[in-house]
Design a protein around this motif. Structure first.
Motif, PDB file in Angstrom:
ATOM      1  N   ALA A  56       0.748  -1.183   0.074  1.00  0.00           N
ATOM      2  CA  ALA A  56       0.115   0.132   0.093  1.00  0.00           C
ATOM      3  C   ALA A  56       0.886   1.034   0.029  1.00  0.00           C
ATOM      4  O   ALA A  56       0.642   2.182  -0.566  1.00  0.00           O
ATOM      5  CB  ALA A  56      -0.865  -0.075   1.240  1.00  0.00           C
ATOM      6  N   LYS A  57       1.901   1.399   0.758  1.00  0.00           N
ATOM      7  CA  LYS A  57       2.879   2.553   0.649  1.00  0.00           C
ATOM      8  C   LYS A  57       3.503   2.706  -0.675  1.00  0.00           C
ATOM      9  O   LYS A  57       3.284   3.866  -1.262  1.00  0.00           O
ATOM     10  CB  LYS A  57       4.070   2.146   1.611  1.00  0.00           C
ATOM     11  CG  LYS A  57       3.713   2.071   3.050  1.00  0.00           C
ATOM     12  CD  LYS A  57       4.909   1.950   3.791  1.00  0.00           C
ATOM     13  CE  LYS A  57       4.479   1.991   5.518  1.00  0.00           C
ATOM     14  NZ  LYS A  57       5.567   1.624   6.425  1.00  0.00           N
ATOM     15  N   VAL A  58       3.873   1.715  -1.589  1.00  0.00           N
ATOM     16  CA  VAL A  58       4.418   1.975  -2.737  1.00  0.00           C
ATOM     17  C   VAL A  58       3.211   2.509  -3.839  1.00  0.00           C
ATOM     18  O   VAL A  58       3.310   3.573  -4.658  1.00  0.00           O
ATOM     19  CB  VAL A  58       5.130   0.802  -3.399  1.00  0.00           C
ATOM     20  CG1 VAL A  58       5.219   0.871  -4.869  1.00  0.00           C
ATOM     21  CG2 VAL A  58       6.290   0.429  -2.620  1.00  0.00           C
ATOM     22  N   ALA A  59       1.890   1.934  -3.804  1.00  0.00           N
ATOM     23  CA  ALA A  59       0.980   2.174  -4.383  1.00  0.00           C
ATOM     24  C   ALA A  59       0.436   3.650  -4.296  1.00  0.00           C
ATOM     25  O   ALA A  59       0.243   4.396  -5.247  1.00  0.00           O
ATOM     26  CB  ALA A  59      -0.278   1.319  -3.957  1.00  0.00           C
TER      27      ALA A  59
ATOM     28  N   HIS B 122       8.851   2.977 -11.470  1.00  0.00           N
ATOM     29  CA  HIS B 122       8.262   2.208 -12.637  1.00  0.00           C
ATOM     30  C   HIS B 122       6.862   2.200 -12.724  1.00  0.00           C
ATOM     31  O   HIS B 122       6.233   2.081 -13.794  1.00  0.00           O
ATOM     32  CB  HIS B 122       8.520   0.602 -12.057  1.00  0.00           C
ATOM     33  CG  HIS B 122       7.883  -0.578 -13.099  1.00  0.00           C
ATOM     34  ND1 HIS B 122       8.123  -0.601 -14.452  1.00  0.00           N
ATOM     35  CD2 HIS B 122       6.682  -1.304 -12.777  1.00  0.00           C
ATOM     36  CE1 HIS B 122       7.250  -1.617 -14.920  1.00  0.00           C
ATOM     37  NE2 HIS B 122       6.590  -2.005 -14.057  1.00  0.00           N
ATOM     38  N   ALA B 123       5.997   2.251 -11.598  1.00  0.00           N
ATOM     39  CA  ALA B 123       4.621   2.497 -11.475  1.00  0.00           C
ATOM     40  C   ALA B 123       4.115   3.741 -12.295  1.00  0.00           C
ATOM     41  O   ALA B 123       3.149   4.140 -13.134  1.00  0.00           O
ATOM     42  CB  ALA B 123       3.930   2.636 -10.188  1.00  0.00           C
ATOM     43  N   VAL B 124       4.981   4.834 -11.861  1.00  0.00           N
ATOM     44  CA  VAL B 124       4.699   6.195 -12.547  1.00  0.00           C
ATOM     45  C   VAL B 124       4.969   6.053 -14.393  1.00  0.00           C
ATOM     46  O   VAL B 124       4.283   6.691 -15.088  1.00  0.00           O
ATOM     47  CB  VAL B 124       5.728   7.441 -12.242  1.00  0.00           C
ATOM     48  CG1 VAL B 124       5.404   8.510 -12.985  1.00  0.00           C
ATOM     49  CG2 VAL B 124       5.358   7.709 -10.643  1.00  0.00           C
ATOM     50  N   GLN B 125       6.106   5.466 -14.511  1.00  0.00           N
ATOM     51  CA  GLN B 125       6.533   5.221 -15.857  1.00  0.00           C
ATOM     52  C   GLN B 125       5.418   4.303 -16.913  1.00  0.00           C
ATOM     53  O   GLN B 125       5.154   4.490 -17.985  1.00  0.00           O
ATOM     54  CB  GLN B 125       7.776   4.461 -16.185  1.00  0.00           C
ATOM     55  CG  GLN B 125       8.348   4.513 -17.447  1.00  0.00           C
ATOM     56  CD  GLN B 125       9.590   4.036 -17.471  1.00  0.00           C
ATOM     57  OE1 GLN B 125      10.025   3.549 -16.566  1.00  0.00           O
ATOM     58  NE2 GLN B 125      10.494   4.193 -18.423  1.00  0.00           N
ATOM     59  N   ALA B 126       4.751   3.509 -16.138  1.00  0.00           N
ATOM     60  CA  ALA B 126       3.683   2.328 -16.828  1.00  0.00           C
ATOM     61  C   ALA B 126       2.466   2.902 -16.705  1.00  0.00           C
ATOM     62  O   ALA B 126       1.448   2.084 -17.127  1.00  0.00           O
ATOM     63  CB  ALA B 126       3.955   1.202 -15.992  1.00  0.00           C
ATOM     64  N   HIS B 127       2.059   3.934 -16.277  1.00  0.00           N
ATOM     65  CA  HIS B 127       0.582   4.337 -15.832  1.00  0.00           C
ATOM     66  C   HIS B 127      -0.277   4.639 -17.055  1.00  0.00           C
ATOM     67  O   HIS B 127      -1.293   4.702 -17.233  1.00  0.00           O
ATOM     68  CB  HIS B 127       0.483   5.452 -14.621  1.00  0.00           C
ATOM     69  CG  HIS B 127       0.682   6.676 -15.201  1.00  0.00           C
ATOM     70  ND1 HIS B 127       1.932   7.631 -15.253  1.00  0.00           N
ATOM     71  CD2 HIS B 127      -0.251   7.787 -15.581  1.00  0.00           C
ATOM     72  CE1 HIS B 127       1.497   8.656 -15.819  1.00  0.00           C
ATOM     73  NE2 HIS B 127       0.396   8.754 -15.891  1.00  0.00           N
ATOM     74  N   HIS B 128       0.533   4.989 -18.037  1.00  0.00           N
ATOM     75  CA  HIS B 128       0.147   5.136 -19.445  1.00  0.00           C
ATOM     76  C   HIS B 128       0.563   4.149 -20.519  1.00  0.00           C
ATOM     77  O   HIS B 128       0.549   4.462 -21.874  1.00  0.00           O
ATOM     78  CB  HIS B 128       0.150   6.664 -20.120  1.00  0.00           C
ATOM     79  CG  HIS B 128      -0.665   7.751 -19.500  1.00  0.00           C
ATOM     80  ND1 HIS B 128      -1.884   7.417 -19.165  1.00  0.00           N
ATOM     81  CD2 HIS B 128      -0.493   8.921 -18.987  1.00  0.00           C
ATOM     82  CE1 HIS B 128      -2.570   8.408 -18.754  1.00  0.00           C
ATOM     83  NE2 HIS B 128      -1.606   9.543 -18.532  1.00  0.00           N
ATOM     84  N   ASN B 129       1.006   3.197 -20.048  1.00  0.00           N
ATOM     85  CA  ASN B 129       1.425   1.771 -20.915  1.00  0.00           C
ATOM     86  C   ASN B 129       2.411   2.096 -21.634  1.00  0.00           C
ATOM     87  O   ASN B 129       2.832   1.893 -22.726  1.00  0.00           O
ATOM     88  CB  ASN B 129       0.350   1.471 -21.691  1.00  0.00           C
ATOM     89  CG  ASN B 129      -0.621   0.357 -20.978  1.00  0.00           C
ATOM     90  OD1 ASN B 129       0.084  -0.407 -19.953  1.00  0.00           O
ATOM     91  ND2 ASN B 129      -1.893   0.316 -21.099  1.00  0.00           N
ATOM     92  N   ASP B 130       3.629   3.316 -21.130  1.00  0.00           N
ATOM     93  CA  ASP B 130       4.629   3.735 -21.760  1.00  0.00           C
ATOM     94  C   ASP B 130       5.599   2.449 -21.946  1.00  0.00           C
ATOM     95  O   ASP B 130       6.490   2.270 -22.866  1.00  0.00           O
ATOM     96  CB  ASP B 130       5.416   4.958 -21.336  1.00  0.00           C
ATOM     97  CG  ASP B 130       4.580   6.201 -21.484  1.00  0.00           C
ATOM     98  OD1 ASP B 130       3.234   6.249 -21.868  1.00  0.00           O
ATOM     99  OD2 ASP B 130       5.148   7.166 -21.772  1.00  0.00           O
ATOM    100  N   VAL B 131       5.636   1.888 -20.685  1.00  0.00           N
ATOM    101  CA  VAL B 131       6.282   0.476 -20.484  1.00  0.00           C
ATOM    102  C   VAL B 131       5.370  -0.541 -20.023  1.00  0.00           C
ATOM    103  O   VAL B 131       4.254  -0.045 -19.444  1.00  0.00           O
ATOM    104  CB  VAL B 131       7.367   0.658 -19.406  1.00  0.00           C
ATOM    105  CG1 VAL B 131       8.805   1.492 -20.432  1.00  0.00           C
ATOM    106  CG2 VAL B 131       7.004   1.002 -18.219  1.00  0.00           C
ATOM    107  N   GLU B 132       5.583  -1.719 -20.130  1.00  0.00           N
ATOM    108  CA  GLU B 132       4.817  -2.746 -19.732  1.00  0.00           C
ATOM    109  C   GLU B 132       4.735  -2.818 -18.280  1.00  0.00           C
ATOM    110  O   GLU B 132       5.777  -2.900 -17.490  1.00  0.00           O
ATOM    111  CB  GLU B 132       5.182  -4.268 -20.227  1.00  0.00           C
ATOM    112  CG  GLU B 132       4.020  -5.301 -20.130  1.00  0.00           C
ATOM    113  CD  GLU B 132       2.764  -5.165 -20.909  1.00  0.00           C
ATOM    114  OE1 GLU B 132       1.897  -5.593 -20.485  1.00  0.00           O
ATOM    115  OE2 GLU B 132       2.893  -4.213 -21.736  1.00  0.00           O
ATOM    116  N   PRO B 133       3.501  -2.774 -17.340  1.00  0.00           N
ATOM    117  CA  PRO B 133       3.610  -2.995 -16.027  1.00  0.00           C
ATOM    118  C   PRO B 133       4.214  -4.292 -15.635  1.00  0.00           C
ATOM    119  O   PRO B 133       3.502  -5.173 -15.817  1.00  0.00           O
ATOM    120  CB  PRO B 133       2.259  -2.767 -15.665  1.00  0.00           C
ATOM    121  CG  PRO B 133       1.575  -3.011 -16.794  1.00  0.00           C
ATOM    122  CD  PRO B 133       2.193  -2.688 -17.957  1.00  0.00           C
ATOM    123  N   LYS B 134       5.080  -4.336 -14.461  1.00  0.00           N
ATOM    124  CA  LYS B 134       5.628  -5.419 -14.080  1.00  0.00           C
ATOM    125  C   LYS B 134       5.311  -5.859 -12.729  1.00  0.00           C
ATOM    126  O   LYS B 134       5.692  -6.914 -12.122  1.00  0.00           O
ATOM    127  CB  LYS B 134       7.191  -5.441 -14.377  1.00  0.00           C
ATOM    128  CG  LYS B 134       7.840  -5.409 -15.698  1.00  0.00           C
ATOM    129  CD  LYS B 134       9.262  -5.115 -15.694  1.00  0.00           C
ATOM    130  CE  LYS B 134       9.570  -5.058 -17.163  1.00  0.00           C
ATOM    131  NZ  LYS B 134      11.174  -4.824 -17.238  1.00  0.00           N
TER     132      LYS B 134
END
Length: 516
Positions: A354-357, A397-409
């Motif tokens: 939850a902290k990271v989210a 990573h979560a910020v970078q993937a929030h518009h699918n610029d990279v695949e969420p891992k």
């Protein structure tokens, strides 16, 4: 008088005195003896009375003791009589039980004999069956040309194929059920998160209005040959529109931050009363300081509301700057706070971090605070800023993937994606979706009203439920069930909507009377 006479007189006196003493002693002795005798008699009388009273008391106690003994004996006799009665009943019960046991024993012996007879019959039939099976097996082996072991292998092979097919069908069914349950649980989690988090949505415009104390102030704001208004527009980058609007000046500009600086500076100038280029420059600087302070406080408020700690002060300032940034009319700071809370709630529901989210949710649009000043998308700008201030890899990573610029891992990256979509698609959050949302509600009510017997329909819970009030004289209880199914089917065929819509048909019969 001679000496002899004196002696005689003295002697006579002494003799008389002695006789008196002897007489007194004898008299007193007689009185004492009389008293002693009287006391002895009294003592004898008291003793006799005491003996008589003691004898009476003894006889009375003996009588009472005899009465108590007699009473106890009677009670004992009664108790013995009751005990004998109980013992008699128990003896009767025991006798009855013994008789029942004897009957049961006889029945069991009879059944045992019958079972033994049946067992012998079954053994005989078993022997006959085994002989028949052996004959059939021999005949089958002769006809098929296969030995017993070969037939067994062939049968097992066919059975294995059949089990494999059934197992594949079962796995497919379980897999489909698991996916269905996963979708259902995901919807419940998202719905719960949306219900728990309700952020405000504001629609910013490109103009601000400053009230004036009177229309004479307009001339002072313009200044001689327009020098004051030119100075204000040059220092703030905002256009001042001074027209026929009574007691008001309109500030026009696409940058909300500059527009806020111009508004505060103009209000300060109006309060001060001295309006000239030097004063305008001074008030603009003060307004910038005030806005800067407000930006910092807004960033700290966002951290407090989301529970995010330990951010660099420059990041806090950038978060506060989002207060003056909008996306499709949605305030980006409020949107970021809502995304943070939604991501945290969903992470807690499924056991993720939850902290990271919540940290990634708050920072996911941080690049929008700088995208007017730097080249690149707000995602790339945000990632670069977070790397500069050494945020964790999970958050970046979560910020970078929030518009699918990279695949969420990671799960947290997917949750930030979902929270961003939920916040942006919430009814009324953005101008472009509000009209669609209203049309969907109207379509729901139109479909419900098209059915015969519907008195009134209401689309509630942001379009997640349609409630139909039917006329009880036209729609029966059985018809209600069919109507609910038909309405749901028509909604599925004619509309597109997220999640599911509950069709709730209400039939109510009322009887009203008035007491007068």
């Amino acid at each position: 008088m001679s000496g002899n006479e004196i002696l005689i007189i003295v002697a006579t006196f002494l003799v008389s005195f002695a006789i008196g003493i002897v007489s007194g002693v004898a008299f007193r002795k007689k009185i004492a003896e009389s008293k002693i005798e009287s006391a002895e008699n009294e003592a004898k009388r008291v003793l006799e009375n005491a003996n008589i009273e003691a004898e009476n008391k003894r006889k009375e106690e003996i009588f009472k003791a005899k009465e108590e003994i007699l009473k106890a004996r009677n009670e004992l006799d009664q108790e013995i009589k009751e005990r004998r009665g109980e013992i008699g009943l128990q003896e009767k019960r025991m006798i009855q039980k013994e008789e029942n046991l004897e009957r049961r024993g006889a029945t069991f012996e009879k059944r045992e004999k019958e079972l033994e007879s049946k067992h012998q019959e079954i053994e005989a039939q078993k022997s006959l069956l085994e002989e028949t099976i052996n004959k059939q097996m021999t005949e089958l082996q002769r006809i098929s040309g296969l030995s017993r072991e070969e037939a067994k292998k062939q049968l097992l092979s066919e059975l294995e194929k059949q089990i494999t097919d059934e197992k594949a069908a079962l796995i497919k069914e379980l897999d489909a059920k698991a996916k269905e349950d996963a979708i259902k649980n995901a919807r419940e989690i998202v719905s719960s998160a949306i219900q728990k988090c309700a952020a405000d949505h504001t629609s910013e415009t490109t103009v601000s209005v400053v009230a004036l104390p009177n229309d004479d102030m307009k001339g002072r704001i313009i200044g001689r040959e327009g020098r004051n208004i030119k100075a204000l527009e040059t220092l703030t980058g905002i256009d001042l529109i001074i027209d026929d609007t009574p007691e008001a000046v309109i500030l026009s500009g696409f940058d909300p931050l500059r527009r806020e600086v111009a508004k505060i500076a103009l209000e300060k100038l109006i309060d001060d009363g001295r309006i000239h280029p030097a004063k305008i420059e001074e008030m603009v600087e003060k307004a910038k300081e005030e806005v800067e302070s407000y930006i910092k406080s807004e960033g700290e408020r966002a951290m407090l509301e989301t529970g995010v700690n330990g951010l660099n002060q420059d990041l806090v300032r950038l978060i506060g700057k989002l207060k003056y940034r909008t996306s499709y009319g949605q305030n980006v700071l409020n949107h970021s706070i809502e995304v943070s809370n939604l991501a945290r709630i969903m992470a807690e529901e499924i056991g993720a971090d939850a902290k990271v989210a919540r940290r990634a949710g708050l920072l996911h649009d941080i690049g929008k605070a700088l995208d007017h000043d730097m080249e690149g998308t707000h995602v790339q700008i945000g990632v670069d800023v977070l790397k500069k201030y050494k945020e964790s890899e999970a958050v970046i990573h979560a910020v970078q993937a929030h518009h699918n610029d990279v695949e969420p891992k990671t799960i947290e990256a997917i949750l930030v994606q979902a929270a961003d979509a939920i916040s942006a698609s919430r009814p009324g959050a953005r101008r472009e979706t509000l009209e669609t949302y209203i049309k969907r509600l109207e379509s729901l009510e139109a479909i419900a009203d098209s059915f015969e017997g519907v008195e009134k329909s209401f689309a509630i819970q942001a379009g997640r439920e349609i409630r139909l009030i039917v006329k009880p004289e036209k729609v029966s209880d059985s018809q209600m069930v069919i109507m609910a199914r038909d309405v749901a089917k028509q909604i599925e065929d004619q509309m597109e909507y997220p999640g599911q819509i509950k069709v709730n048909v209400v039939r109510e019969t009322r009887a009203i009377e008035y007491a007068k």
